[in-house]
Write a protein that holds these residues in place. Structure first.
Motif, mmCIF file in Angstrom:
data_model
loop_
_atom_site.group_PDB
_atom_site.id
_atom_site.type_symbol
_atom_site.label_atom_id
_atom_site.label_comp_id
_atom_site.label_asym_id
_atom_site.label_seq_id
_atom_site.Cartn_x
_atom_site.Cartn_y
_atom_site.Cartn_z
ATOM 1 N N THR A 1 -11.343 9.208 2.629
ATOM 2 C CA THR A 1 -9.941 8.981 2.883
ATOM 3 C C THR A 1 -9.668 8.058 3.805
ATOM 4 O OG1 THR A 1 -10.243 10.673 4.715
ATOM 5 C CG2 THR A 1 -9.807 11.637 2.701
ATOM 6 N N ASP A 2 -10.561 7.791 4.726
ATOM 7 C CA ASP A 2 -10.299 6.730 5.630
ATOM 8 C C ASP A 2 -10.406 5.161 4.890
ATOM 9 O OD1 ASP A 2 -10.033 8.436 7.857
ATOM 10 O OD2 ASP A 2 -12.250 8.313 8.261
ATOM 11 N N ALA A 3 -11.332 5.304 3.936
ATOM 12 C CA ALA A 3 -11.706 3.898 3.249
ATOM 13 C C ALA A 3 -10.495 3.827 2.450
ATOM 14 C CB ALA A 3 -12.689 4.036 2.190
ATOM 15 N N ALA A 4 -9.811 4.833 1.696
ATOM 16 C CA ALA A 4 -8.590 4.624 1.037
ATOM 17 C C ALA A 4 -7.454 4.355 2.045
ATOM 18 C CB ALA A 4 -8.193 6.170 0.286
ATOM 19 N N ARG A 5 -7.343 4.634 2.884
ATOM 20 C CA ARG A 5 -6.186 4.266 3.686
ATOM 21 C C ARG A 5 -6.368 2.873 4.265
ATOM 22 N NH1 ARG A 5 -6.759 8.313 7.493
ATOM 23 N NH2 ARG A 5 -5.157 9.483 6.498
ATOM 24 N N ALA A 6 -7.547 2.491 4.409
ATOM 25 C CA ALA A 6 -7.997 0.920 4.736
ATOM 26 C C ALA A 6 -7.302 0.243 3.575
ATOM 27 C CB ALA A 6 -9.199 0.789 5.013
ATOM 28 N N VAL A 7 -7.757 0.837 2.256
ATOM 29 C CA VAL A 7 -7.258 -0.104 1.166
ATOM 30 C C VAL A 7 -5.723 -0.237 1.035
ATOM 31 C CG1 VAL A 7 -7.322 0.094 -1.445
ATOM 32 C CG2 VAL A 7 -9.334 0.372 -0.272
ATOM 33 N N GLY A 8 -5.106 0.687 1.366
ATOM 34 C CA GLY A 8 -3.740 0.707 1.526
ATOM 35 C C GLY A 8 -3.278 -0.377 2.501
ATOM 36 N N LYS A 9 -3.568 -0.299 3.646
ATOM 37 C CA LYS A 9 -3.376 -1.465 4.571
ATOM 38 C C LYS A 9 -3.679 -2.734 4.254
ATOM 39 C CE LYS A 9 -3.430 1.701 8.535
ATOM 40 N NZ LYS A 9 -4.014 1.843 9.796
ATOM 41 N N LEU A 10 -4.948 -2.746 3.678
ATOM 42 C CA LEU A 10 -5.388 -4.209 3.124
ATOM 43 C C LEU A 10 -4.440 -4.685 2.157
ATOM 44 C CD1 LEU A 10 -7.671 -6.556 3.519
ATOM 45 C CD2 LEU A 10 -8.917 -5.177 2.031
ATOM 46 N N VAL A 11 -4.067 -4.079 1.047
ATOM 47 C CA VAL A 11 -3.256 -4.332 -0.188
ATOM 48 C C VAL A 11 -1.972 -4.626 0.360
ATOM 49 C CG1 VAL A 11 -2.409 -2.244 -1.201
ATOM 50 C CG2 VAL A 11 -3.053 -3.928 -2.576
ATOM 51 N N ALA A 12 -1.443 -4.008 1.533
ATOM 52 C CA ALA A 12 -0.100 -4.325 1.988
ATOM 53 C C ALA A 12 -0.192 -5.727 2.595
ATOM 54 C CB ALA A 12 0.329 -3.091 2.835
ATOM 55 N N GLU A 13 -1.098 -5.959 3.581
ATOM 56 C CA GLU A 13 -1.315 -7.176 4.097
ATOM 57 C C GLU A 13 -1.059 -8.274 3.135
ATOM 58 O OE1 GLU A 13 -4.794 -7.160 6.461
ATOM 59 O OE2 GLU A 13 -3.825 -5.441 7.895
ATOM 60 N N ARG A 14 -2.036 -8.096 2.082
ATOM 61 C CA ARG A 14 -2.193 -9.240 1.042
ATOM 62 C C ARG A 14 -1.026 -9.374 0.126
ATOM 63 N NH1 ARG A 14 -8.368 -7.786 -1.100
ATOM 64 N NH2 ARG A 14 -9.368 -8.324 0.844
ATOM 65 N N ALA A 15 -0.113 -8.411 -0.233
ATOM 66 C CA ALA A 15 1.186 -8.349 -0.671
ATOM 67 C C ALA A 15 2.363 -9.150 0.233
ATOM 68 C CB ALA A 15 1.695 -6.884 -1.230
ATOM 69 N N LYS A 16 2.211 -8.907 1.544
ATOM 70 C CA LYS A 16 3.333 -9.515 2.299
ATOM 71 C C LYS A 16 2.910 -11.015 2.407
ATOM 72 C CE LYS A 16 4.656 -5.689 5.338
ATOM 73 N NZ LYS A 16 4.789 -5.032 6.764
ATOM 74 N N ALA A 17 1.485 -11.203 2.558
ATOM 75 C CA ALA A 17 1.089 -12.461 2.379
ATOM 76 C C ALA A 17 1.775 -13.400 1.166
ATOM 77 C CB ALA A 17 -0.134 -12.801 2.533
ATOM 78 N N ASN A 18 1.849 -12.651 -0.065
ATOM 79 C CA ASN A 18 2.444 -13.344 -1.034
ATOM 80 C C ASN A 18 3.877 -13.109 -1.336
ATOM 81 O OD1 ASN A 18 0.314 -14.399 -2.267
ATOM 82 N ND2 ASN A 18 -0.434 -12.461 -3.069
ATOM 83 N N GLY A 19 4.645 -12.601 -0.058
ATOM 84 C CA GLY A 19 6.074 -12.452 -0.157
ATOM 85 C C GLY A 19 6.660 -11.259 -0.865
ATOM 86 N N VAL A 20 5.776 -10.124 -1.007
ATOM 87 C CA VAL A 20 6.325 -8.980 -1.504
ATOM 88 C C VAL A 20 6.677 -7.904 -0.341
ATOM 89 C CG1 VAL A 20 5.660 -6.764 -2.843
ATOM 90 C CG2 VAL A 20 4.742 -9.252 -3.536
#
Length: 100
Positions: free
Chosen positions: A69-88
């Motif tokens: 569950t902690d790894a899944a939470r980390a994936v959510g944060k990581l994909v959010a950071e990468r999406a924001k970097a692309n302007g999403v």
């Protein structure tokens, strides 16, 4: 006699039905989540051109590092950071045939 479906086949049918209404646009791409037995994968997809804008997976972390569950939470944060970097800024959630 009725044919019995495997849980995987039933999920695929639900996902196809869901994808008829959930469409990613350039302004609001689709956030797709896939859960395997060992890992969780997430990607932000623009369906108008068929490109993945951001992606992350628990496979990027070492297995002993975090609980599932902690790894899944980390994936959510990581994909959010990468999406924001692309302007999403906003996404539409594609649950992939799962309940949530």
């Amino acid at each position: 006699m009725a044919r019995t479906k495997t849980p995987y086949a039933a999920r695929i049918v639900r996902h196809k039905r869901l994808r008829q209404t959930v469409i990613g646009t350039p302004e609001r791409p689709r956030l797709n989540v896939f859960r395997s037995a060992n890992h969780t994968y997430a990607q932000v997809i623009d369906d108008s051109v068929g490109h993945t804008l951001a992606a992350a997976a628990t496979a990027e972390f070492s297995d002993d590092e975090l609980a599932k569950t902690d790894a899944a939470r980390a994936v959510g944060k990581l994909v959010a950071e990468r999406a924001k970097a692309n302007g999403v800024v906003k996404v539409v959630f594609d649950r992939g045939g799962y309940q949530y």
